[in-house]
Design an enzyme around this catalytic site. Structure first.
Site, PDB file in Angstrom:
ATOM      1  CB  ALA A  23      -0.942   0.004   1.212  1.00  0.00           C
ATOM      2  CB  ILE A  27      -3.911  -1.142  -6.864  1.00  0.00           C
ATOM      3  CG1 ILE A  27      -4.040  -0.945  -8.374  1.00  0.00           C
ATOM      4  CG2 ILE A  27      -5.154  -1.853  -6.318  1.00  0.00           C
ATOM      5  CD1 ILE A  27      -4.042  -2.244  -9.167  1.00  0.00           C
ATOM      6  CE1 TYR A 176       2.275 -11.054 -10.745  1.00  0.00           C
ATOM      7  CE2 TYR A 176       0.834 -11.438 -12.624  1.00  0.00           C
ATOM      8  CZ  TYR A 176       1.095 -10.797 -11.429  1.00  0.00           C
ATOM      9  OH  TYR A 176       0.187  -9.904 -10.914  1.00  0.00           O
TER      10      TYR A 176
END
Length: 326
Positions: A23, A27, A176
């Site tokens: 954070a 996003i 990924y």
């Protein structure tokens, strides 16, 4: 034509404690800001203190009475995850919301974590698995909502059980995808085990669709000195309101999954627009690689061993994090 802003209602979260990984920007920062605006006390575990302080300042600039604080966390180090868990357990305050949002994406060459795991598998998946384990007593005390952010990349691909670390063959995008499939399976198994064991935790999944996030931005430590071509295309489409989302809208599925009274455990939320690339949050069908309960159980068992944590009743004191012998 200007894009019409998307939004959702977030319930009053006064008296609730929320932890959001990843954070310090993008996003995750948008999610943290909305939680703080709804009255939650927000804890930001960050790897980079400078970025973390800037994130706290940005939140307080928009939410004057925000209660937000920083903690140190490097998800690519199991020792760092264990240290954060110990620190928060020492505070002995229930956690009501945990959003596992942080991640790394597609370093061009194979890299490893502090514990020797392939970087994406070790960070996106094992780091978060260990975090949930170390915070389990606090999550149970808060009857927490745990929302785990995966990716549209989990639509395809598979887990190569005999080469979890990509030592035999490495492709950044496949690695990924594998990390997000593994993490999605873990989150679904967490919901099943919580129900069976009456842990009181609700675990669900979200994905942000496609948006100009910082995952594909320049990151010299990943061997990427400039934004990828895909990131530049996504940014151009987003600015024109075509197909994909914005950084703000991309956080709404996780925010909905983590806070809405209508959001349910074991359910997958993402953008409801064309191709699920953008749009308002909506329930999604589980991607095919996430549908096997046998794979979920196996991911759980393997991940406990690799992260050297246990989710039993004696979870208040997880084992010290270190890579087990092969």
């Amino acid at each position: 034509m200007p894009r019409r802003p998307l939004d959702i209602d977030v319930p009053d979260l006064a008296g609730r404690r929320a932890v959001v990984t990843g954070a310090s920007d993008g996003i995750g920062l948008g999610i943290a800001r909305r939680l703080a605006a709804a009255g939650a006390e927000v804890v930001l575990p960050v790897r980079n203190p400078r970025k973390g302080e800037a994130a706290v300042a940005a939140i307080r600039e928009q939410v004057r009475d925000a209660t937000v604080s920083l903690r140190t966390l490097d998800l690519s180090s199991l020792a760092s995850v264990a240290a954060l868990g110990a620190a928060l357990r020492e505070e002995d305050r229930p956690i009501h919301v945990l959003i596992n949002n942080a991640g790394v994406m597609t370093p061009p060459d194979r890299q490893t974590t502090a514990d020797g795991f392939e970087l994406q598998f070790g960070t996106n998946h094992l780091g978060h698995v260990a975090l949930v384990a170390h915070l389990l007593p606090l999550l149970r005390a808060g009857r927490a909502r745990v929302t785990s952010q995966i990716s549209v990349a989990a639509r395809s691909g598979s887990i190569h059980w005999d080469d979890l670390d990509g030592e035999r063959s490495y492709d950044g995008m496949r690695a990924y995808s594998k990390s997000k499939i593994a993490f999605g399976l873990f989150a679904l198994e967490l919901e099943r085990r919580s129900r069976a064991g009456d842990w009181g935790i609700t675990s669900n999944l979200s994905h942000p669709g496609v948006a100009p996030s910082n995952l594909l931005a320049p990151r010299s430590e990943l061997g990427r000195d400039r934004a990828t071509r895909g990131r530049r295309i996504i940014g151009a489409l987003s600015a024109r309101g075509i197909l994909v989302g914005t950084t703000e809208s991309a956080g709404l599925p996780a925010l909905y999954a983590a806070t809405s009274p209508q959001a349910r455990g074991g359910v997958f939320y993402g953008p409801g627009g064309f191709g699920n690339l953008g749009g308002a949050p909506a329930e999604q069908a589980l991607y095919r690689p996430l549908r096997s309960t046998e794979d979920a159980e196996r991911v759980w068992r393997v991940s406990e061993g690799l992260a050297n944590v246990a989710f039993g009743d004696d979870s208040s004191a997880p084992r010290a994090a270190s890579r087990p012998a092969p």
